[in-house]
Design an enzyme around this catalytic site. Structure first.
Site, PDB file in Angstrom:
ATOM      1  N   ARG A   1       0.814  -1.210   0.000  1.00 51.61           N
ATOM      2  CA  ARG A   1       0.000   0.000   0.000  1.00 51.61           C
ATOM      3  C   ARG A   1       0.842   1.251   0.000  1.00 51.61           C
ATOM      4  NH1 ARG A   1      -4.188  -1.555   4.576  1.00 51.61           N
ATOM      5  NH2 ARG A   1      -2.492  -2.899   5.160  1.00 51.61           N
TER       6      ARG A   1
ATOM      7  N   ARG B   1     -11.211 -12.270   1.341  1.00 53.89           N
ATOM      8  CA  ARG B   1     -12.532 -12.145   1.956  1.00 53.89           C
ATOM      9  C   ARG B   1     -13.572 -11.948   0.860  1.00 53.89           C
ATOM     10  NH1 ARG B   1     -10.723 -14.314   5.792  1.00 53.89           N
ATOM     11  NH2 ARG B   1     -10.087 -13.337   7.748  1.00 53.89           N
TER      12      ARG B   1
ATOM     13  N   GLU C   1     -21.015 -17.013   3.756  1.00 49.76           N
ATOM     14  CA  GLU C   1     -20.319 -18.219   4.214  1.00 49.76           C
ATOM     15  C   GLU C   1     -21.009 -18.714   5.473  1.00 49.76           C
ATOM     16  OE1 GLU C   1     -16.091 -17.785   4.598  1.00 49.76           O
ATOM     17  OE2 GLU C   1     -15.867 -17.105   2.556  1.00 49.76           O
TER      18      GLU C   1
ATOM     19  N   HIS D   1     -13.415 -22.049   2.394  1.00 45.02           N
ATOM     20  CA  HIS D   1     -12.428 -21.056   2.844  1.00 45.02           C
ATOM     21  C   HIS D   1     -11.358 -21.748   3.691  1.00 45.02           C
ATOM     22  CE1 HIS D   1     -10.867 -17.142   3.480  1.00 45.02           C
ATOM     23  NE2 HIS D   1     -11.274 -17.016   4.722  1.00 45.02           N
TER      24      HIS D   1
ATOM     25  N   GLY E   1      -7.920 -21.027   3.285  1.00 43.31           N
ATOM     26  CA  GLY E   1      -6.666 -20.304   3.143  1.00 43.31           C
ATOM     27  C   GLY E   1      -5.785 -20.376   4.378  1.00 43.31           C
TER      28      GLY E   1
END
Length: 152
Positions: free
Chosen positions: A12, A72, A101, A119, A121
């Site tokens: 960022r 997400r 979810e 999910h 990850g």
């Protein structure tokens, strides 16, 4: 959304010039999207990132691009993603998270160009060991008559 493309992932904030070797800095997400054939999301869900990839931004990706969301579900406008897949603008998507979810969007499984998975990850040995340790800490506290530290 400032980002850079490199083997070390997007940042960022811009790096010092001596650390930018081999990278391309884009001060705005809209400037980066037309340059990428594969876009992999790994940022947190915050008010600033909710709906990050909407119809307008998905349209900025090159025709035939692939989106991977392992972050997400809130980051991606799911109806816009489906429209981009159905129109042929995006070649495919890999999704590890969904706006709803558990279960995800049932419309995704109708498309061969969309690969979905639960999910997972966080499914590394280290993370699962840490999750188990948290559960044990909660049980220990409960049986000592204390409030579990991770009580929802």
């Amino acid at each position: 959304w400032p980002a850079r493309i490199s083997g070390n992932g997007p940042k960022r904030r811009r790096l010092p010039p001596d650390a930018e070797a081999g990278t391309t800095w884009h001060a705005r997400l809209e400037d980066m999207l037309p340059q990428v054939d594969f876009l992999s999301l790994h940022c947190p869900a915050t008010p600033k990132t909710a709906g990050l990839l909407n119809a307008a931004r998905l349209a900025l990706l090159p025709r035939g691009a692939v989106l991977v969301n392992a972050a997400r579900g809130a980051l991606v406008d799911e109806p816009a993603l489906l429209a981009a897949i159905e129109s042929g603008h995006l070649a495919g998507a890999g999704l590890d998270c969904f706006g709803t979810e558990p279960g995800g969007n049932p419309a995704f499984v109708a498309h061969e160009q969309i690969v979905t998975m639960p999910h997972v990850g966080s499914a590394t040995v280290a993370t699962r060991d840490a999750m188990g340790a948290l559960a044990l800490d909660n049980l220990d506290a409960f049986f000592r008559g204390e409030t579990p530290p991770n009580l929802l």
